[in-house]
Design an enzyme around this catalytic site. Structure first.
Site, PDB file in Angstrom:
ATOM      1  N   ASP A  29     -17.500   3.678  14.278  1.00  0.00           N
ATOM      2  CA  ASP A  29     -16.279   4.017  13.350  1.00  0.00           C
ATOM      3  C   ASP A  29     -15.450   2.789  12.886  1.00  0.00           C
ATOM      4  O   ASP A  29     -14.624   2.182  13.804  1.00  0.00           O
ATOM      5  CB  ASP A  29     -15.313   5.307  14.074  1.00  0.00           C
ATOM      6  CG  ASP A  29     -14.365   5.599  13.118  1.00  0.00           C
ATOM      7  OD1 ASP A  29     -14.068   5.122  12.107  1.00  0.00           O
ATOM      8  OD2 ASP A  29     -13.329   6.619  13.694  1.00  0.00           O
ATOM      9  N   LYS A  34      -4.140  -1.828  13.701  1.00  0.00           N
ATOM     10  CA  LYS A  34      -3.340  -0.916  14.411  1.00  0.00           C
ATOM     11  C   LYS A  34      -3.615  -0.991  15.698  1.00  0.00           C
ATOM     12  O   LYS A  34      -4.625  -1.295  16.316  1.00  0.00           O
ATOM     13  CB  LYS A  34      -3.779   0.375  13.811  1.00  0.00           C
ATOM     14  CG  LYS A  34      -2.604   0.567  12.468  1.00  0.00           C
ATOM     15  CD  LYS A  34      -3.237   1.856  11.737  1.00  0.00           C
ATOM     16  CE  LYS A  34      -4.598   1.595  11.005  1.00  0.00           C
ATOM     17  NZ  LYS A  34      -4.977   2.779  10.255  1.00  0.00           N
ATOM     18  N   ASP A  82     -11.460  -1.065   5.667  1.00  0.00           N
ATOM     19  CA  ASP A  82     -10.523  -2.170   5.615  1.00  0.00           C
ATOM     20  C   ASP A  82     -11.358  -3.681   6.024  1.00  0.00           C
ATOM     21  O   ASP A  82     -11.096  -4.642   5.279  1.00  0.00           O
ATOM     22  CB  ASP A  82      -9.275  -2.264   6.514  1.00  0.00           C
ATOM     23  CG  ASP A  82      -8.419  -1.156   6.117  1.00  0.00           C
ATOM     24  OD1 ASP A  82      -8.567  -0.441   5.095  1.00  0.00           O
ATOM     25  OD2 ASP A  82      -7.333  -0.708   6.840  1.00  0.00           O
ATOM     26  N   VAL A 134      -5.525   0.197   3.049  1.00  0.00           N
ATOM     27  CA  VAL A 134      -5.712  -1.456   2.752  1.00  0.00           C
ATOM     28  C   VAL A 134      -6.883  -1.630   1.873  1.00  0.00           C
ATOM     29  O   VAL A 134      -6.564  -2.562   0.959  1.00  0.00           O
ATOM     30  CB  VAL A 134      -5.597  -2.007   4.170  1.00  0.00           C
ATOM     31  CG1 VAL A 134      -6.154  -3.558   3.997  1.00  0.00           C
ATOM     32  CG2 VAL A 134      -4.470  -2.041   5.094  1.00  0.00           C
ATOM     33  N   GLU A 137       0.892  -1.359   0.009  1.00  0.00           N
ATOM     34  CA  GLU A 137       0.097   0.070  -0.086  1.00  0.00           C
ATOM     35  C   GLU A 137       0.945   1.188  -0.113  1.00  0.00           C
ATOM     36  O   GLU A 137       2.140   1.273   0.303  1.00  0.00           O
ATOM     37  CB  GLU A 137      -0.924   0.150   1.272  1.00  0.00           C
ATOM     38  CG  GLU A 137      -0.193   0.031   2.555  1.00  0.00           C
ATOM     39  CD  GLU A 137      -1.183   0.681   3.574  1.00  0.00           C
ATOM     40  OE1 GLU A 137      -1.430   1.642   3.512  1.00  0.00           O
ATOM     41  OE2 GLU A 137      -1.317  -0.307   4.561  1.00  0.00           O
ATOM     42  N   SER A 188     -13.327   0.850  10.190  1.00  0.00           N
ATOM     43  CA  SER A 188     -12.554   1.044   8.901  1.00  0.00           C
ATOM     44  C   SER A 188     -13.060   0.266   7.908  1.00  0.00           C
ATOM     45  O   SER A 188     -13.431  -0.818   8.055  1.00  0.00           O
ATOM     46  CB  SER A 188     -11.135   0.418   9.148  1.00  0.00           C
ATOM     47  OG  SER A 188     -10.456   0.718   8.080  1.00  0.00           O
TER      48      SER A 188
HETATM   49  N1  PSU Z   1      -0.842   2.126   9.603  1.00  0.00           N
HETATM   50  C1  PSU Z   1      -0.006   3.008   9.729  1.00  0.00           C
HETATM   51  N2  PSU Z   1      -0.677   4.448   9.183  1.00  0.00           N
HETATM   52  C2  PSU Z   1      -1.627   4.319   8.471  1.00  0.00           C
HETATM   53  C3  PSU Z   1      -2.277   3.244   8.066  1.00  0.00           C
HETATM   54  C4  PSU Z   1      -1.781   2.074   8.658  1.00  0.00           C
HETATM   55  O1  PSU Z   1       0.860   3.144  10.612  1.00  0.00           O
HETATM   56  O2  PSU Z   1      -2.034   5.545   8.003  1.00  0.00           O
HETATM   57  C5  PSU Z   1      -3.615   3.172   7.108  1.00  0.00           C
HETATM   58  C6  PSU Z   1      -3.589   2.016   6.447  1.00  0.00           C
HETATM   59  O3  PSU Z   1      -3.510   2.150   4.980  1.00  0.00           O
HETATM   60  C7  PSU Z   1      -4.995   1.280   6.747  1.00  0.00           C
HETATM   61  C8  PSU Z   1      -5.476   2.795   7.098  1.00  0.00           C
HETATM   62  O4  PSU Z   1      -5.585   1.023   5.553  1.00  0.00           O
HETATM   63  O5  PSU Z   1      -4.699   3.516   7.589  1.00  0.00           O
HETATM   64  C9  PSU Z   1      -7.007   2.555   7.867  1.00  0.00           C
HETATM   65  O6  PSU Z   1      -7.498   3.885   8.015  1.00  0.00           O
HETATM   66  P1  PSU Z   1      -9.007   4.040   8.251  1.00  0.00           P
HETATM   67  O7  PSU Z   1      -9.228   3.533   9.790  1.00  0.00           O
HETATM   68  O8  PSU Z   1      -9.294   5.654   8.296  1.00  0.00           O
HETATM   69  O9  PSU Z   1      -9.685   3.186   7.482  1.00  0.00           O
HETATM   70 MN    MN Z   2     -12.801   5.515  10.157  1.00  0.00          MN
END
Ligand code: PSU
Ligand code: MN
Length: 304
Positions: free
Chosen positions: A138, A159, A142, A108, A25, A140
């Site tokens: 909230d 994460k 993903d 992702v 990614e 993701s």
């Molecule tokens: N890991 C990190 N920093 C990031 C991400 C992952 O250390 O910015 C990214 C990945 O690309 C993951 C995304 O798919 O954050 C998920 O974000 P959200 O919770 O907004 O869907």
């Molecule tokens: Mn989100």
């Protein structure tokens, strides 16, 4: 408008010959890691993929064009855009970045969509998104993408500031098998154990490849999550890291950080709170995950 994927010639040749390819990614590069470690990490991950016998395909959108496999100039370009100029892309805004000819970094979710379009099964990253603590709605994208796009994501779990039990529940609903490679735990990014189990522990690359083959044979549209713990020598003490994260989650709520801003804010905050070892561990686990994804990709290409 027909779809025009810009597939790097080396990736194109590997795909045509059924050789192993691993997708990676770009949000990690633009939003996850500071400059210049972001470029180093991307290059080191690509090297780890090659050393395990596969071809790396880092995915990004450059001026509206979908690129699968970046040249070093393209990597440098995406890694050095000014803050706030590269849009994080998932299912909902990929078409927007294309139509406006913007630069885009794939999360992702976004990377899975493009990997599937390019015919790439394996994808390596650090941590996926999930359900946020204290904000159960909230979730993701993903997780929903894993439910609808047949790609295998190799990561060190979700994460570390997320709600892991809730994340596991959503993955179950989405029909996504969570595999612990050599572990029973859904990896908690910086430490070895999370107390949150995966669906199955598989100790051998062969077993993981066989599972993916079976999923492909069934034609299921859901993906797979393989979680790999951070290598022993880089891991943090579980209780220590959890306290830092709990404090960070409180600070986030107090500062009123919400929605799409949370991930970037957290990554910066934790890097400050934990110090340079966090960045180092992050890069090391990325390379380890890239190598394991490549090993699985090689197995899959042998049995094709
Ligand atoms: N890991 C990190 N920093 C990031 C991400 C992952 O250390 O910015 C990214 C990945 O690309 C993951 C995304 O798919 O954050 C998920 O974000 P959200 O919770 O907004 O869907
Ligand atoms: Mn989100």
């Amino acid at each position: 408008m027909s779809l025009n994927l810009h597939i790097h010639p080396e990736v194109q040749a590997a795909l045509a010959e059924n050789r192993a390819v691993v997708a990676m990614e770009s949000t990690l590069i633009t939003h996850g890691l500071p400059h210049p470690q972001n470029i180093d990490a991307a290059v080191q991950m690509e090297t780890a993929v090659r050393q395990s016998g596969a071809v790396p395909a880092t995915i990004a959108i450059i001026q509206g064009e979908i690129c699968v496999g970046l040249s070093s100039e393209q990597l440098e370009y995406i890694a050095t855009r000014p803050n706030g100029t590269v849009r994080r892309c998932n299912r909902r805004n990929l078409p927007l970045v294309m139509s406006r000819k913007e630069d885009g970094a794939t999360t992702v979710a976004g990377t899975m969509i493009i990997a599937k379009l390019a015919g790439i099964e394996m994808f390596a990253t650090g941590g996926i998104g999930g359900v946020h603590r204290n904000h159960p709605f909230d979730v993701s994208s993903d997780l929903t993408e894993l439910g609808r796009t047949p790609v295998t994501v190799v990561s060190s779990g979700a994460k570390p500031f997320l709600d892991l039990p809730a994340t596991g529940e959503v993955l179950e609903t989405q029909g996504v098998l969570t595999v612990g490679y050599g572990t029973d735990d859904l990896a908690p990014f910086f430490s070895q154990h999370s107390g949150q189990q995966t669906d199955i522990r598989l100790n051998e690359i062969d077993e993981i490849a066989a599972f993916i083959r079976a999923r492909q044979t069934l034609g299921l549209q859901s993906g797979t999550l393989v979680t790999v713990p951070v290598p022993d020598q880089y891991r943090f003490d579980y209780d220590t890291i959890n306290q830092v994260i709990a404090d960070a989650v409180n600070a986030q709520d107090e500062e009123g950080i919400r929605g799409t801003a949370v991930t970037s804010w957290m990554v910066r905050h934790l890097a400050q709170a934990i110090g340079p070892d966090a960045l180092y561990a992050n890069i090391m686990l990325l390379c380890n995950n890239a190598a394991i994804a490549a090993q699985i990709a090689v197995k899959l290409s042998e049995s094709a």
